[in-house]
Scaffold this motif. Structure first.
Motif, PDB file in Angstrom:
ATOM      1  N   ASP A 172       1.005  -1.213  -0.044  1.00 50.49           N
ATOM      2  CA  ASP A 172       0.162   0.053  -0.174  1.00 50.49           C
ATOM      3  C   ASP A 172       0.968   1.308   0.237  1.00 50.49           C
ATOM      4  OD1 ASP A 172      -1.732   2.111   0.720  1.00 50.49           O
ATOM      5  OD2 ASP A 172      -3.004   0.884   1.616  1.00 50.49           O
ATOM      6  N   GLU A 209       1.992   0.005 -11.807  1.00 50.84           N
ATOM      7  CA  GLU A 209       2.527   0.307 -10.545  1.00 50.84           C
ATOM      8  C   GLU A 209       2.417   1.929 -10.248  1.00 50.84           C
ATOM      9  OE1 GLU A 209       4.603  -1.927  -8.599  1.00 50.84           O
ATOM     10  OE2 GLU A 209       3.840  -3.243 -10.249  1.00 50.84           O
ATOM     11  N   ARG A 210       2.162   1.818  -8.849  1.00 45.57           N
ATOM     12  CA  ARG A 210       1.835   3.176  -8.334  1.00 45.57           C
ATOM     13  C   ARG A 210       3.081   3.301  -7.575  1.00 45.57           C
ATOM     14  NH1 ARG A 210      -1.111   7.359  -7.466  1.00 45.57           N
ATOM     15  NH2 ARG A 210      -1.433   8.405  -5.317  1.00 45.57           N
ATOM     16  N   ILE A 215      -0.754  -2.238  -9.122  1.00 44.97           N
ATOM     17  CA  ILE A 215      -1.978  -1.900  -9.271  1.00 44.97           C
ATOM     18  C   ILE A 215      -2.620  -2.426 -10.374  1.00 44.97           C
ATOM     19  CG2 ILE A 215      -2.114   0.369  -7.905  1.00 44.97           C
ATOM     20  CD1 ILE A 215      -1.729   1.759 -10.754  1.00 44.97           C
ATOM     21  N   ASP A 224       0.315   7.029 -10.640  1.00 43.16           N
ATOM     22  CA  ASP A 224       0.098   5.729 -11.324  1.00 43.16           C
ATOM     23  C   ASP A 224       0.977   5.859 -12.291  1.00 43.16           C
ATOM     24  OD1 ASP A 224      -1.467   5.250  -9.133  1.00 43.16           O
ATOM     25  OD2 ASP A 224      -3.271   5.568 -10.392  1.00 43.16           O
ATOM     26  N   GLN A 229       3.730  -0.115  -5.679  1.00 38.74           N
ATOM     27  CA  GLN A 229       2.575  -0.830  -5.349  1.00 38.74           C
ATOM     28  C   GLN A 229       2.066  -1.310  -6.535  1.00 38.74           C
ATOM     29  OE1 GLN A 229      -0.636   1.218  -3.135  1.00 38.74           O
ATOM     30  NE2 GLN A 229      -2.215  -0.541  -4.111  1.00 38.74           N
TER      31      GLN A 229
END
Length: 141
Positions: free
Chosen positions: A82, A108-109, A127, A103, A125
């Motif tokens: 997260d 990926e974020r 996504i 983003d 993270q």
């Protein structure tokens, strides 16, 4: 962690900067036994070795920590569950943010910051499970 074909499945991914990414790929594969996993234009590549991976990237002059020539030579990428919670916690510690959470088309974020020793860290993270070909990457396997 969610799977994503556009990023190695490792938790920690060192990012190493080189002035010539193609030359670095050839040298690291030949000298250290890495395998090219994915190539992104001329400026970035993912290499595997065993269960591990590294990212080879073109040196960027506007980032720190710097060498005497003014170039960043390394960074660490860590895959996390997260980004928003991690980012909020990091802000609470007063970390210096280089890139706010965003983003990316490769699924990926991410955000990037400096630690207390001026080492760069990117926290990522997953996504989406993004096909490398869908955003301009070229998978080697």
């Amino acid at each position: 962690m969610r799977p994503n074909r556009s990023i190695p499945p490792c938790s920690v991914i060192p990012e190493l900067g080189y002035p010539n990414v193609s030359r670095a790929i050839n040298w690291l594969c030949g000298a250290f036994g890495f395998d090219l996993r994915l190539r992104v234009a001329h400026h970035r590549a993912q290499l595997n070795v065993g269960a591990g991976a590294i990212v080879v990237k073109e040196l960027a002059q506007n980032e720190a920590p710097l060498t005497g020539a003014g170039w960043r030579t390394h960074a660490i990428m860590v895959r996390i569950a997260d980004v928003e919670d991690h980012y909020a916690n990091a802000l609470g510690y007063g970390v210096r943010i280089l890139r706010e959470p965003a983003d990316y088309p490769f699924g990926e974020r991410q955000y990037t910051c400096l630690d207390l020793g001026d080492h760069a860290w990117t926290f990522s993270q997953t996504i989406a499970d993004a096909s490398p070909e869908g955003w301009g990457g070229v998978a080697s396997r």
